[in-house]
Design a protein around this motif. Structure first.
Motif, mmCIF file in Angstrom:
data_model
loop_
_atom_site.group_PDB
_atom_site.id
_atom_site.type_symbol
_atom_site.label_atom_id
_atom_site.label_comp_id
_atom_site.label_asym_id
_atom_site.label_seq_id
_atom_site.Cartn_x
_atom_site.Cartn_y
_atom_site.Cartn_z
ATOM 1 N N GLY A 299 0.776 -1.236 0.000
ATOM 2 C CA GLY A 299 0.000 0.000 0.000
ATOM 3 C C GLY A 299 0.801 1.275 0.000
ATOM 4 N N ILE A 300 2.134 1.204 -0.226
ATOM 5 C CA ILE A 300 2.918 2.447 -0.226
ATOM 6 C C ILE A 300 3.012 3.043 -1.627
ATOM 7 C CG2 ILE A 300 4.264 1.707 1.784
ATOM 8 C CD1 ILE A 300 6.634 1.260 -0.129
ATOM 9 N N GLY A 301 2.466 2.350 -2.631
ATOM 10 C CA GLY A 301 2.421 2.934 -3.970
ATOM 11 C C GLY A 301 3.524 2.474 -4.904
ATOM 12 N N PRO B 249 10.702 2.775 2.744
ATOM 13 C CA PRO B 249 10.151 2.935 4.101
ATOM 14 C C PRO B 249 8.627 2.897 4.094
ATOM 15 C CG PRO B 249 10.719 5.069 3.197
ATOM 16 C CD PRO B 249 11.150 4.057 2.175
ATOM 17 N N PRO B 250 8.020 2.625 5.254
ATOM 18 C CA PRO B 250 6.554 2.724 5.348
ATOM 19 C C PRO B 250 6.114 4.178 5.228
ATOM 20 C CG PRO B 250 7.527 2.226 7.497
ATOM 21 C CD PRO B 250 8.637 2.190 6.502
ATOM 22 N N LEU B 251 4.873 4.367 4.861
ATOM 23 C CA LEU B 251 4.328 5.720 4.716
ATOM 24 C C LEU B 251 4.050 6.345 6.082
ATOM 25 C CD1 LEU B 251 1.765 5.205 1.815
ATOM 26 C CD2 LEU B 251 3.883 6.496 1.723
ATOM 27 N N ARG C 225 -3.668 3.200 -1.171
ATOM 28 C CA ARG C 225 -4.920 2.715 -1.762
ATOM 29 C C ARG C 225 -6.120 3.326 -1.055
ATOM 30 N NH1 ARG C 225 -2.161 -2.354 -1.026
ATOM 31 N NH2 ARG C 225 -1.112 -2.996 -2.948
ATOM 32 N N VAL C 226 -6.038 3.433 0.278
ATOM 33 C CA VAL C 226 -7.134 4.035 1.045
ATOM 34 C C VAL C 226 -7.321 5.488 0.630
ATOM 35 C CG1 VAL C 226 -7.897 4.720 3.361
ATOM 36 C CG2 VAL C 226 -6.851 2.472 3.006
ATOM 37 N N ASP D 248 -11.250 9.177 -4.974
ATOM 38 C CA ASP D 248 -12.232 8.741 -5.981
ATOM 39 C C ASP D 248 -13.649 9.062 -5.519
ATOM 40 O OD1 ASP D 248 -10.196 7.764 -7.557
ATOM 41 O OD2 ASP D 248 -10.417 5.690 -6.892
ATOM 42 N N ARG D 249 -13.927 8.763 -4.240
ATOM 43 C CA ARG D 249 -15.282 9.011 -3.707
ATOM 44 C C ARG D 249 -15.596 10.501 -3.693
ATOM 45 N NH1 ARG D 249 -20.317 7.699 -3.696
ATOM 46 N NH2 ARG D 249 -21.421 8.069 -1.711
#
Length: 357
Positions: free
Chosen positions: A155-157, A293-295, A338-339, A345-346
């Motif tokens: 999920g870090i892209g 690294p993590p976000l 992703r979140v 998007d919403r």
């Protein structure tokens, strides 16, 4: 920028082979000249009024012309293909275009844009930046991205960065899920005789877009496995990747489906993994992994602001997204790019829906 077309299909088409009658005419004309007869444009080669060519000569000429044409067709490499397959390859027999980097300023511009968009991906951006500058310095006709393995939390892209790089370069992309059971077939293709026989995704991408150097993203590399066919032969994703990543083998790689050679050396391979554990050693020795690294919450908020502005979201919509992210600061590890993208998007959907009176 696009360059002139470069060779990609490394074989001759059987449709380019001359007709047997043309070869026979040339042989007959040559024989008549050898025997001292003048040939000009007004003379029909097959109208021999001089008696220079006997029936025995004609038989030998016919046999030699037939054998020569048959050898050319066998050597062409495409005689075994079906008409629709020949038609598909015919579209690239004169070559395909490639994308290159002509100036160091252009390389700097692309790298700066990637870094501004996703600063936490700096190790990967730096690799691409140096490759682009080297391409400009050498005046290379094709930009070749060195294969890279990006290791970092989900999920870090990682895939998002790869697609952003491809968009900046103007090249197509395709995604291979390494966790899929038949990932090796998806990469290399499947030979005839199988129910799902066909070319692999990398070759399909080049044929569809007619671009020599697309970017192929191999996702979740650490989950790659191997499968066996009905004869017991083992098909391994790592072996398929190595054959396409090694410059010498990739420069003349034979597709199992088409059974003709292609120059696949222009492909940029970007492989992603959530952990170093399980990564194939042969790939690690060729592509030292880039550990990412993590976000942080700051990374996510910055991305939301930049991406939201690019989408034209209003300030209230962006403020709502940022407030939501800050509200979950204690659970920052559960958040991901992703979140944030789903939130964007919403918000975009809500802002674009028609107002009901």
């Amino acid at each position: 920028m696009p360059t002139p077309k470069l060779p990609f299909l490394l074989t001759r088409f059987d449709s380019d082979v001359p007709h047997r009658s043309d070869i026979s005419s040339r042989l007959r004309e040559h024989l008549m000249r050898l025997r001292g007869h003048e040939i000009d444009d007004t003379v029909e080669i097959w109208d021999d009024t001089t008696g220079a060519i006997s029936e025995h000569d004609l038989t030998r000429i016919h046999r030699r012309a037939t054998a020569y044409v048959d050898r050319l067709r066998a050597a062409s490499g495409t005689a075994h293909l079906k008409p629709d397959e020949k038609a598909r390859l015919a579209s690239i027999k004169d070559g395909v275009r490639a994308t290159t980097i002509t100036t160091e300023a252009r390389a700097d511009e692309i790298a700066a844009g990637l870094h501004a968009q996703m600063p936490w991906m700096a190790p990967a951006t730096e690799v691409a930046w140096h490759a682009m500058r080297r391409c400009a310095q050498e005046g290379a006709p094709v930009f070749r991205l060195p294969p890279m393995i990006m290791v970092g939390p989900p999920g870090i892209g990682k895939s998002h960065w790869a697609r952003a790089l491809a968009a900046a370069l103007g090249v197509p992309t395709t995604l291979v899920d390494a966790a899929a059971e038949a990932a090796s077939f998806v990469v290399a293709g499947m030979q005839r005789g199988w129910a799902n026989a066909g070319a692999g995704k990398p070759l399909d991408t080049i044929l569809n877009h007619r671009v020599l150097n697309p970017i192929v993203i191999v996702d979740e590399l650490e989950k790659a496995g191997a499968v066996r066919d009905t004869s017991g032969t083992r098909h391994n994703l790592t072996e398929a990747l190595l054959a396409l990543m090694e410059p010498k083998t990739a420069a003349r790689w034979e597709c199992p489906f088409y059974r003709v050679p292609f120059d696949m050396s222009g492909i940029g391979w970007i492989m992603t993994a959530n952990s170093r554990r399980g990564l194939p050693e042969p790939l690690l020795s060729r592509c030292p992994p880039l550990v990412l690294p993590p976000l942080t919450l700051s990374d996510l908020i910055g991305f939301a602001q930049r991406e939201g502005a690019a989408r034209g979201l209003t300030t209230p919509a962006l403020d709502a997204i940022i407030e939501t992210l800050q509200h979950h600061r204690d659970r920052a590890n559960a958040l991901s790019l992703r979140v944030v993208q789903r939130m964007l998007d919403r918000a975009e959907q809500l802002e674009r829906r028609p107002v009901l009176n």
